[in-house]
Design an enzyme around this catalytic site. Structure first.
Site, PDB file in Angstrom:
ATOM      1  N   SER A  97       0.812  -1.216   0.000  1.00 26.21           N
ATOM      2  CA  SER A  97       0.000   0.000   0.000  1.00 26.21           C
ATOM      3  C   SER A  97       0.845   1.264   0.000  1.00 26.21           C
ATOM      4  O   SER A  97       0.308   2.365  -0.014  1.00 26.21           O
ATOM      5  CB  SER A  97      -0.906   0.003   1.227  1.00 26.21           C
ATOM      6  OG  SER A  97      -0.151   0.137   2.410  1.00 26.21           O
TER       7      SER A  97
ATOM      8  N   THR B 261      -6.170   6.924   6.954  1.00 27.05           N
ATOM      9  CA  THR B 261      -6.007   5.874   5.942  1.00 27.05           C
ATOM     10  C   THR B 261      -7.401   5.395   5.557  1.00 27.05           C
ATOM     11  O   THR B 261      -8.335   5.530   6.338  1.00 27.05           O
ATOM     12  CB  THR B 261      -5.199   4.673   6.469  1.00 27.05           C
ATOM     13  OG1 THR B 261      -5.883   4.104   7.590  1.00 27.05           O
ATOM     14  CG2 THR B 261      -3.801   5.081   6.888  1.00 27.05           C
ATOM     15  N   GLY B 262      -7.515   4.843   4.372  1.00 18.96           N
ATOM     16  CA  GLY B 262      -8.817   4.372   3.902  1.00 18.96           C
ATOM     17  C   GLY B 262      -9.248   5.171   2.691  1.00 18.96           C
ATOM     18  O   GLY B 262      -8.439   5.881   2.086  1.00 18.96           O
TER      19      GLY B 262
ATOM     20  N   THR C 177       1.570   6.997   0.631  1.00 16.28           N
ATOM     21  CA  THR C 177       0.724   5.924   0.092  1.00 16.28           C
ATOM     22  C   THR C 177       0.987   5.678  -1.391  1.00 16.28           C
ATOM     23  O   THR C 177       1.481   6.563  -2.100  1.00 16.28           O
ATOM     24  CB  THR C 177      -0.762   6.322   0.258  1.00 16.28           C
ATOM     25  OG1 THR C 177      -1.594   5.218  -0.071  1.00 16.28           O
ATOM     26  CG2 THR C 177      -1.149   7.484  -0.640  1.00 16.28           C
TER      27      THR C 177
ATOM     28  N   THR D 291      -2.074   2.707   3.352  1.00 16.96           N
ATOM     29  CA  THR D 291      -1.312   3.938   3.512  1.00 16.96           C
ATOM     30  C   THR D 291      -0.624   3.821   4.849  1.00 16.96           C
ATOM     31  O   THR D 291      -1.035   3.036   5.680  1.00 16.96           O
ATOM     32  CB  THR D 291      -2.304   5.134   3.593  1.00 16.96           C
ATOM     33  OG1 THR D 291      -3.028   5.206   2.392  1.00 16.96           O
ATOM     34  CG2 THR D 291      -1.628   6.442   3.871  1.00 16.96           C
TER      35      THR D 291
ATOM     36  N   ARG E  48      -5.259   9.895 -10.628  1.00 21.09           N
ATOM     37  CA  ARG E  48      -6.125  10.012  -9.442  1.00 21.09           C
ATOM     38  C   ARG E  48      -5.269  10.370  -8.224  1.00 21.09           C
ATOM     39  O   ARG E  48      -4.239   9.753  -7.971  1.00 21.09           O
ATOM     40  CB  ARG E  48      -6.843   8.693  -9.201  1.00 21.09           C
ATOM     41  CG  ARG E  48      -7.734   8.655  -7.928  1.00 21.09           C
ATOM     42  CD  ARG E  48      -7.013   8.098  -6.729  1.00 21.09           C
ATOM     43  NE  ARG E  48      -7.897   7.884  -5.578  1.00 21.09           N
ATOM     44  CZ  ARG E  48      -7.478   7.563  -4.372  1.00 21.09           C
ATOM     45  NH1 ARG E  48      -6.191   7.417  -4.114  1.00 21.09           N
ATOM     46  NH2 ARG E  48      -8.323   7.389  -3.379  1.00 21.09           N
TER      47      ARG E  48
HETATM   48  N1  ASP Z   1      -6.186   7.105   1.723  1.00 13.34           N
HETATM   49  C1  ASP Z   1      -5.486   6.517   0.620  1.00 13.34           C
HETATM   50  C2  ASP Z   1      -6.021   7.034  -0.660  1.00 13.34           C
HETATM   51  O1  ASP Z   1      -7.219   7.198  -0.786  1.00 13.34           O
HETATM   52  C3  ASP Z   1      -5.546   5.049   0.556  1.00 13.34           C
HETATM   53  C4  ASP Z   1      -5.631   4.311   1.849  1.00 13.34           C
HETATM   54  O2  ASP Z   1      -5.289   4.809   2.874  1.00 13.34           O
HETATM   55  O3  ASP Z   1      -6.006   3.144   1.880  1.00 13.34           O
HETATM   56  O4  ASP Z   1      -5.238   7.217  -1.557  1.00 13.34           O
END
Ligand code: ASP
Length: 342
Positions: A43, A234-235, A201, A183, A211
């Site tokens: 990630s 994160t997310g 990330t 991330t 993106r």
């Molecule tokens: N927040 C990160 C993103 O949207 C990805 C993640 O943390 O899973 O790029």
């Protein structure tokens, strides 16, 4: 030191730097560099899952509490340590954010080596994803044609990646079905009360090239206010950007909420954006990590957990280091997800 759950070692290394009197930002960057260079962390950085063209595209941001400065890079390719580049943007330019080719040219100008960040394992997962796609007629030029003897996806990967383990093949097929996000965010506070933070990330797997998620956006993926506290995420970045999560949380702290309340309030805003529709909210996860200037902290998660491959249940956690060994603590969650499996 607190971080996302993939940061046990990161927090330990960062704490070691604080103990030696190092700067709070240098500490968190050295910590997350471990994840950036780890091919096992799919990630972040080297070994991160790529965009739909098979290119690893990285986002990172840094904030230094004592000087109130910030730097970030977005859509950066071929550079292993985007967090370090973000710090150079902060220190050596009159800008805060560089993206795409400009960020790459900048990194090269400062001597960062260009390298291919796609590992064989990540390339295998990307190829499995490419082969899984179908047009309206159920065909895909990247997958075996009508003359093929009818391979199963596992068998196809085994032929092309003979050195891959069965475990890696199962993982690749799983990430095809459930495009992972991931991330690392790490926040630090030293004995003098100085704070800093970093978020780095490879973003969302199979994303459209270009993106950009929340991680490089100051106020979304990361925010540090030396007078109040810090937060990171994160997310699913798209949801975080829509609530300017990290900044919202720090403002909540400023108004007197505890770290947990501040984080849960932000998650409620995300739920509100879907009118609380749990079928839609169930499609993603998002976590926030919150640290107040006095050292109070919390990790909060939208959901109580998620079923992982093999049917096991992963409850949301975050990493903490207050001077000894790093440990994982449970995140407080907003919504209870129905458990299938155990
Ligand atoms: N927040 C990160 C993103 O949207 C990805 C993640 O943390 O899973 O790029």
């Amino acid at each position: 030191m607190i971080s996302s759950a993939n940061g046990l070692k990161c927090c330990e290394v960062a704490m070691g730097i604080l103990k030696e009197g190092g700067d709070t930002l240098d500490a968190v960057i050295a910590g997350v560099n471990l994840n950036e260079e780890d091919p096992g962390d799919n990630s972040v950085g080297y070994g991160g899952l790529p965009n739909e063209r098979g290119e690893v595209e990285l986002d990172a941001s840094v904030m230094h509490g004592p000087t109130r400065r910030a730097g970030s890079v977005a859509g950066l390719k071929n550079i292993r340590y985007p967090s370090r580049v973000a710090k150079v943007v902060m220190e050596q330019t009159d800008h805060i954010m560089l993206a795409g080719q400009g960020a790459l040219d900048f990194a090269k100008a400062w001597g960062f080596p260009e390298e291919n960040l796609l590992t064989e394992k990540s390339r295998m997962a990307w190829m499995a994803w490419m082969q899984s796609r179908r047009d309206g007629n159920g065909s895909n030029a990247w997958a075996p044609g009508i003359d093929a003897p009818g391979y199963e996806p596992q068998a196809l990967l085994r032929r092309q990646f003979p050195r891959a383990t069965e475990e890696a093949i199962a993982w690749a097929l799983d990430v095809v079905k459930n495009p992972p996000t991931g991330t690392i965010n790490c926040l630090s506070l030293n004995a003098k009360g100085e704070m800093s933070g970093v978020t780095t990330t490879s973003g969302l797997a199979w994303k459209i090239p270009g993106r950009i998620g929340d991680s490089p956006i100051i106020g979304a993926g990361l925010y540090v206010d030396q007078d109040v506290g810090a937060a990171g995420s994160t997310g699913r970045g798209e949801e975080n950007i829509r609530v300017a999560g990290a900044h919202t949380i720090v403002e909540n702290l400023r108004r007197g909420m505890s770290p947990k309340e501040a984080g849960l309030d932000c998650l409620k805003r995300i739920a509100r954006n879907f009118n609380g529709d749990e079928r839609k909210l169930n499609l993603f996860d998002i976590n926030f990590y919150v640290m107040r200037k006095d050292g109070a902290y919390a990790g909060v998660a939208l959901w109580s957990g998620r079923a992982r491959r093999g049917g096991y249940w992963a409850a949301p956690q975050f990493a903490v280091n207050d001077g000894g060994a790093s440990r994982l603590e449970a995140c407080t969650w907003l919504l209870e997800r129905k458990r299938q499996g155990n």
